[in-house]
Design an enzyme around this catalytic site. Sequence first.
Site, PDB file in Angstrom:
ATOM      1  N   HIS A  43       0.970  -1.306  -0.034  1.00  0.00           N
ATOM      2  CA  HIS A  43       0.036  -0.011   0.080  1.00  0.00           C
ATOM      3  C   HIS A  43       0.948   1.295   0.096  1.00  0.00           C
ATOM      4  CE1 HIS A  43      -3.674   2.322   2.159  1.00  0.00           C
ATOM      5  NE2 HIS A  43      -3.239   2.915   1.259  1.00  0.00           N
ATOM      6  N   ARG A  49       4.052   6.717   4.783  1.00  0.00           N
ATOM      7  CA  ARG A  49       4.364   6.209   6.247  1.00  0.00           C
ATOM      8  C   ARG A  49       5.204   4.982   6.217  1.00  0.00           C
ATOM      9  NH1 ARG A  49      -1.337   4.900   8.962  1.00  0.00           N
ATOM     10  NH2 ARG A  49      -1.872   6.900   8.235  1.00  0.00           N
ATOM     11  N   GLU A 151     -12.507  -6.753  -3.428  1.00  0.00           N
ATOM     12  CA  GLU A 151     -11.845  -7.413  -2.120  1.00  0.00           C
ATOM     13  C   GLU A 151     -12.666  -6.996  -0.925  1.00  0.00           C
ATOM     14  OE1 GLU A 151      -7.646  -6.290  -1.113  1.00  0.00           O
ATOM     15  OE2 GLU A 151      -8.148  -6.915   0.997  1.00  0.00           O
TER      16      GLU A 151
END
Length: 237
Positions: A43, A49, A151
């Site tokens: 991701h 991050r 998903e």
Amino acid sequence: MARLAINVDHVATIRQARLAPEPDPVAAAMFAELAGAHGIVVHLREDRRHIQDRDVTVLRKTIKTKMNLEMSATKEMVEIAQKIKPDVVTLVPEKRQELTTEGGLDVVLFETPLARVIEMLHGSGIAVSVFIEPDAKHIKAAQRLEADYIELHTGAFAEAQSFPNRQEQYERLITAARLAKKLDIGVHAGHGVDYQNILWLKNITEIEEFSIGHSIIARAVLIGMDRAVREMLQLIG
Ligand code: PXP
């Protein structure tokens, strides 16, 4: 048997905690593939991050199975996907303050802008999955959007505290998976899947692929501890 795609974001989370070169999610992806994983998921968050732009570039060259890039449906991310060309893009909602992806993407509310994003990704030869709650209205919208996969968000099931609630969330997933299959949409599932609840989820045969990160990385850290300590002791001694 369903396929297993490994999300290696948390390997990057450990690396970013020290802004060090290791552990490298690229190396983790290789080990996962050697162990038999059918795909690798990362991701690329807007705030970077954990996974970095360099990671997706290198992973594209090194992944031998399938690369699934999770991302928000923004202009920046679409441009990156068009350049990287992962096998699949999974569109997820993203909030800066969240610890992880908290809810499914509202494909009903954002149907118009998502249609354009999916069209652009398809135009670049990239298959598209949408991460959604197990609700009929979202599955039908995913079909209208011509998504290749949905998903199913398994978070509510994974986090259910009581048996009746878990059973209820499980039934929701079964109903949703069956509907998607009927509509000829591929079914993936993920979020909070662990070594216990997989024993329920694997019985939903419509689910073609599980996307699992946290529980596997957490277990890898613990079962690797013994060897890592012994190796250091040997060097000292
Ligand atoms: N699928 C999606 C769309 C996600 O956002 C995440 C979390 O990064 C996962 C699967 C994996 O969830 P977990 O880390 O709880 O296994």
